[in-house]
Each structure stands twice: as C-alpha cells, then as structure tokens.
Design a protein around this motif. Structure first.
Motif: not given
Length: 653
Positions: A503-530
């Motif tokens: 449904a959504i197309t993203v050029d790999p060169a622009h995919d910032t969320l993929a970069h963030l996803g490499e460090h995602f460990t779950g909602a709790a980890g997101f909160v701690l990082h925040g």
C-alpha cells in the motif's frame, strides 16, 4: 457480487442512508429517529470495518481492487466508481468510523436543544460518507468526488449556525481557501490523465517509473520534471485540505461550527484527507526528491510556527485548533521524509486524542454555559472529574508523554526526520524538536487555566457547575482508552513491520524507518529510549514552564505580554495572514473585478455596445429628423439636388 464486496459497498452506504433519513425525513421521524438512524448507520460502518480488518489483516486476504460502477468510457479512458481495499484503507476505515461514531453519540447530548438537530445529524453522517468514499477510492475521479464532498460537508457544518455573521464568514473562508488548493489538485489529476492516459491508481503507479525522466515546459525555455510538477500540484490540494502554510487560514475559523463538527473535521475527516492522499500517492512522490523536500519544508514551517500561535489563544477551542495545525505539520514532515508509515501512524493516534480534546473542550463549554474563554475558567477539576481525567490523558498524548499513543508516533517522526538526508531535513528536525516544547507549553497552559488554580467564573456559573451527562462523557472515556494504549499496541507492526505491505512504496535510499527499525526492541524499549531523548526533555521543559508561569507566577505572563507587545500582537493576528489575504487575495480579487467591471461592463458593454449604440442612433435620428420639415418645396429641392449629384457622378465616371 460476493459477501465481502457487499460489505465494502455497505460501509459508505450505511452512513449515507442515515444522512438521507435524518435530512429528508427528519420532521417525520423526530429527533430520536434522526439520531438512531445516523448513529446506527455509522455503527454498521464501524462493525463492517472490523470485518474488513479481520479479512484483510488477520486472515491475510489479498488486496481488493475492482470497479463497482462504470460511469463513462471516453476515448478508451474509464471513469469508474471503484474500491481499493488494502491495509492502508483498512486503517483509515477503522479510524474514520470509530471517531465518527463517538462524535455522533456525543452530538445527542451537545446539540440536544438545537432547533437544527436533525439537519446537523444528517450533515455529519454525509461528512462520514464522503470521507469513506475518498479513502476507499481506487481512481482519481472518485478521489476527487470524495475530496469535494468533504469540502461541501465542511462548508455546511462550519456555517451551521448561520445566524452568526462570523459563522458565515468562516464557512465562506474555508470554501474559498480550499478552492485555491483544489485548483492545484485538479491540475495534478489532469496532468496524470494527460500523460498516463488513465485515472486508475494501479495503472498510473505502474506507468510512473517510465516517466521518471520526462521533462515538460510550463514556461517556454524552462524544463520541469513531469513527476515533480504532478506531485507538487497534488500537494497544493493537500495544503488546502490539511491546512498547511499558507493555506492554513481557514482551519482556526472552523471553530465557528458546533463542537462535534470541530472534533470530526480536526480528527478523522477533512484535514486527514490530504495526509492520506500523499501516503496513497507514495509511488509518485518517491520518484521526485524535489517534491519530497517541498513537502518536508512546508510541514516543518507549519509544525513550528502554527504551534506558536496556540500560546496566545484564549478561546479553548482555538487552542486545540492551532494544535491541530501544528500536528498536521508533523504528519506532513513525516511524509516529506518518506516515513509515510509514521505519518499515517500519527494520523491514527492524533485522531483519537484530538477528538478527545475537542469533545472534552465541548464538555467544559456546556458546563460554562457556552463561555469559551479560558480566562473565565479555573478550578474545574472538582466539578468535572471525568472531563478532567480524560482531558489530562488527551493533553499528555498530545505532548508525547512516554507511554501514551502520541509519544510513539511523534517520536518516530522526529527520529525519522533526524535520520533523513533529503534537502531541508536539517531545518525540519530543528523545527519539529522546538515544536515539542511549544506544544507542551500551550497544551498545559490551557489545561492548568481550565482545571486548576483559582475559580475565575462568575457566581451564577459557579453555582450551576456540574459534570456533563453520560451521553457526553461516555465518548470521552471510549476515546481516552485508545489515546493511552493504541500506540504501544501498534507501534511495532505499523512502523517497523510489514503492516502496509504494497500500500505504501518507499525508495530504499529514503527508508529512514528501516534504519530506526534496526534498533527497535519493542514498545518498552521505545519508551526507555524516549526517556533519554531530547523530545522528552523538551516536552517536560514546556510543561514545567506552563506550570511555573500560569500557576506559580502569573505576573510573569503579564510582564512578557507587556514587554513583548509587538510579538504578542503578531501571534494574536496569525502573522497578519488574514490581513494579507484580505488585501491581496480577497481584496485584490475585488479590485481586479472592479477594474474589469469598469473597463469591460461599464466602458465597453454599457458605454459602447448598449448605451453607446442607443446614443449614436439617437444622435443620428435627431439630425435626420430636421430634414422632415413637412414642406413640399423642401422635398422637391432635395430630389433635384440628389438628381444633380447622380448626374455629376455619371459624368465623372
């Protein structure tokens, strides 16, 4: 037609049926009949949206993309009504129908004594139908129909209390400003049709990569990228609908409509249409870095500078309205940074907590006998506990307090922009980061002045203060729940999973969320990082500043207002945007009209063609009339003179 096709068709038609019943037969079925018809229609849409969610998301059914009705075929181009049901559509269906259902229920209490009760219910059901047709469309023709239909519904609802001159001004303003945006939007659709020879999304998206290097001349001698032109034109439409600078001026004035429609416009319909459209058009936008940068910068300007305006507002609904402008800027920034999923995620979380804040504001307005000035409030916590706690949840979600739904979506946007290397990303990051402080400042300025501190209302109002009826508070509680938990429950699949699929197309060169996803460990980890990130500390600084200035040392606010009077005046007058538009846009249009009227109508048409012709004939007739003396010898002399002239001509020739 199989069972699911009937479900897809029933989702928009159920609210439409309710709108027709309440609007055309409102007097016959009465008030109760009107609200049962419209509420039942939207409730059916919500339940069927849950069925679609199960079918598409849980059961993994393939995307549905079919025509329902062919209106016309011209030169091989099909003009159709059709549905595209994928995961993006499914999410929008759930948000639109749930928020609309809460608003419909709330309306029963808020508009109970209004003489236009049935008509108002009809209009908001029609609004819901229009938005559903927009998000379910699989082609540009139907998209444009839904686009204009939500504009019409907003015009009717903003000016619903038409006895007020301010309401008529506001709905006309919304209508005209959106026509400016829609002019660009229809040109973008026309360009798609002209160069892709289709109005179907799928066919246009498939043809777009082949047109990536196509250049066109708008100004002779200057080459423009076709896709950049199309994307910017479509975005101009989004700037109108989603109230981005400079086409933002209509949204604060939309507060002239009743509070339920303010909640519906600002949370689930109208303003979210532009965000959805750009996300849907991601296959086109990903082919134009220039268009993405334009989107990014416009969103950043809106997010920060519109947030500043919320600090000086004293009308409770206008504070929330300017927060909508700012939050829409955040969504647009996410789209510009190619973090479409984050933009749509914030659209979803924002829909819940913004509807909650508007309906909580409406609850306060009811208790205050429709006095909306926060300077006349204070200490309402003890009188309105349900409204207080739900408003607190909404305010915390708005500022992105860790754990609330707004925290996950807003932090994701800020981090995605930080990771982006598109032109303008550095400016956008600073703007959205500073915007966090501003958001917390104006949000809790309003919250503290309304619910805490000394009671500033008059004696009569204080004596009659009480909590709103259950038909008003029940939607607040039901909206407070997702405002708290929906972010934690969905952050993983929506941002870093494969929720949206194709449904959504993203050029790999622009995919910032993929970069963030490499460090995602779950909602709790997101909160701690925040908790360690700058956005959290900026939000806490804004909250503490609001508490100190407006609760502990209100004299500081007076001193700042007095010493910074020019800045305060600039903010109170919306950067003089209305004056600019009144002088150059509206006033300029009137002046140009007067020039054409005088030059064309008065001088040419009236002066030369109509009055001039009449005067000329009259002048000639007056001269000829002298020749008709009635004496026979005059006529004889004229005949002899004429004969001599003929003989003279004959001799000369």
């Amino acid at each position: 037609m199989d069972a699911m096709e009937k479900v897809y068709l029933a989702i928009p038609l159920a609210p439409l049926a309710g709108a027709i019943l309440a609007g055309l037969f409102g007097r016959r079925i009465g008030r109760a009949g009107a609200h049962w018809a419209t509420i039942l229609g939207v409730a059916i849409s919500f339940v069927l949206s849950l069925v679609v969610f199960k079918h598409i998301v849980l059961d993994g059914a393939p995307t549905y993309n079919e025509a329902v009705y062919t209106w016309m075929v011209s030169d091989g181009i099909r003009f159709e009504v059709g549905f595209l049901i994928d995961r993006l559509t499914t999410l929008m269906l759930l948000v639109v129908t749930f928020v609309s259902l809460m608003v419909h229920i709330y309306t029963v209490g808020y508009m109970h004594d209004d003489p236009g009760y049935q008509l108002f219910l009809s209009y908001i059901a029609l609004f819901t139908f229009s938005m559903l047709m927009l998000v379910m469309s699989n082609n540009y023709m139907q998209l444009f129909f839904g686009w204009e239909a939500v504009g019409l519904a907003s015009y009717l609802l903003i000016g619903f209390w038409y006895q007020r001159e301010s309401a008529i001004y506001a709905n006309l303003k919304a209508f005209l400003v959106n026509r400016v945006g829609d002019f660009g939007f229809v040109l973008g659709i026309a360009a798609v049709l002209a160069y892709f020879n289709t109005l179907d999304y799928t066919e246009a998206f498939a043809a777009a990569p082949l047109m990536k290097d196509t250049m066109i001349e708008i100004i002779p001698g200057h080459q423009w990228s076709l896709l950049t032109v199309i994307c910017i034109l479509l975005f101009i439409g989004a700037m109108g609908k989603s109230a981005q600078v400079p086409l933002h001026v209509w949204l604060p004035d939309s507060m002239e409509g009743p509070t339920p429609i303010s909640a519906l416009i600002h949370a689930a319909t109208m303003v979210t249409a532009g965000i959805f459209m750009v996300a849907r058009m991601s296959p086109l936008y990903e082919l134009s870095t220039t268009a993405l940068s334009v989107v990014l910068v416009i969103g950043a300007i809106t997010a920060f500078f519109m947030g500043l305006l919320g600090i000086v507002q004293n009308d409770i609904k206008r504070v929330v309205a300017y927060s909508t402008l700012s939050q829409l800027g955040y969504m647009v920034v996410a789209l510009g940074a190619s973090a479409y999923a984050a933009g749509v995620f914030h659209l979803m979380t924002h829909a819940f907590f913004k509807a909650l804040l508007f309906l909580a504001a409406g609850s306060v307005i009811i208790a205050m006998h429709h006095d909306q000035d926060i300077r006349h409030m204070g200490g309402l916590k003890k009188y309105m506990p349900v409204t207080y706690w739900t408003a607190l949840i909404g305010s915390l979600a708005l500022i992105g307090f860790p754990g609330t739904s707004g925290f996950f979506s807003k932090d994701a946007i800020i981090e995605a922009v930080h990771a982006s290397d598109l032109p303008g990303a550095g400016f956008a990051y600073v703007a959205v980061l500073l915007g966090v402080f501003v958001t917390a400042l104006y949000s809790f300025r309003m919250f503290f002045l309304v619910f805490h501190g000394e009671e500033r209302m008059d004696h009569h109002t204080r004596e009659h203060l009480h909590e709103s009826p259950r038909v008003v508070t029940a939607p607040l509680v039901l909206l407070a729940i997702p405002s708290l938990v929906i972010g934690a429950l969905t952050v993983g699949p929506l941002l870093f999973g494969d929720w949206f699929g194709d449904a959504i197309t993203v050029d790999p060169a622009h995919d910032t969320l993929a970069h963030l996803g490499e460090h995602f460990t779950g909602a709790a980890g997101f909160v701690l990082h925040g908790l360690l990130g700058l956005p959290f500390w900026f939000a806490m600084a804004g909250l503490a500043t609001a508490w100190f200035i407006y609760m502990k040392r209100p004299d500081i606010a007076d001193t700042i207002q007095r010493n910074l009077a020019p800045l305060n005046r600039l903010l109170e007058r919306n950067y003089y945007a209305d004056q600019f538009n009144d002088f150059f846009f509206a006033g300029g249009g009137r002046r140009l009209g007067r020039v054409f009227w005088r030059a064309g109508d008065v001088t040419v048409i009236d002066g030369v063609m109509v009055n001039g012709t009449a005067r000329g004939i009259g002048w000639i007739a007056a001269r000829i009339r002298h020749a008709q003396s009635g004496f026979l010898y005059h006529y004889a002399f004229a005949m002899i003179l004429g004969l001599l002239l003929l003989l003279l001509v004959f001799v000369i020739v």
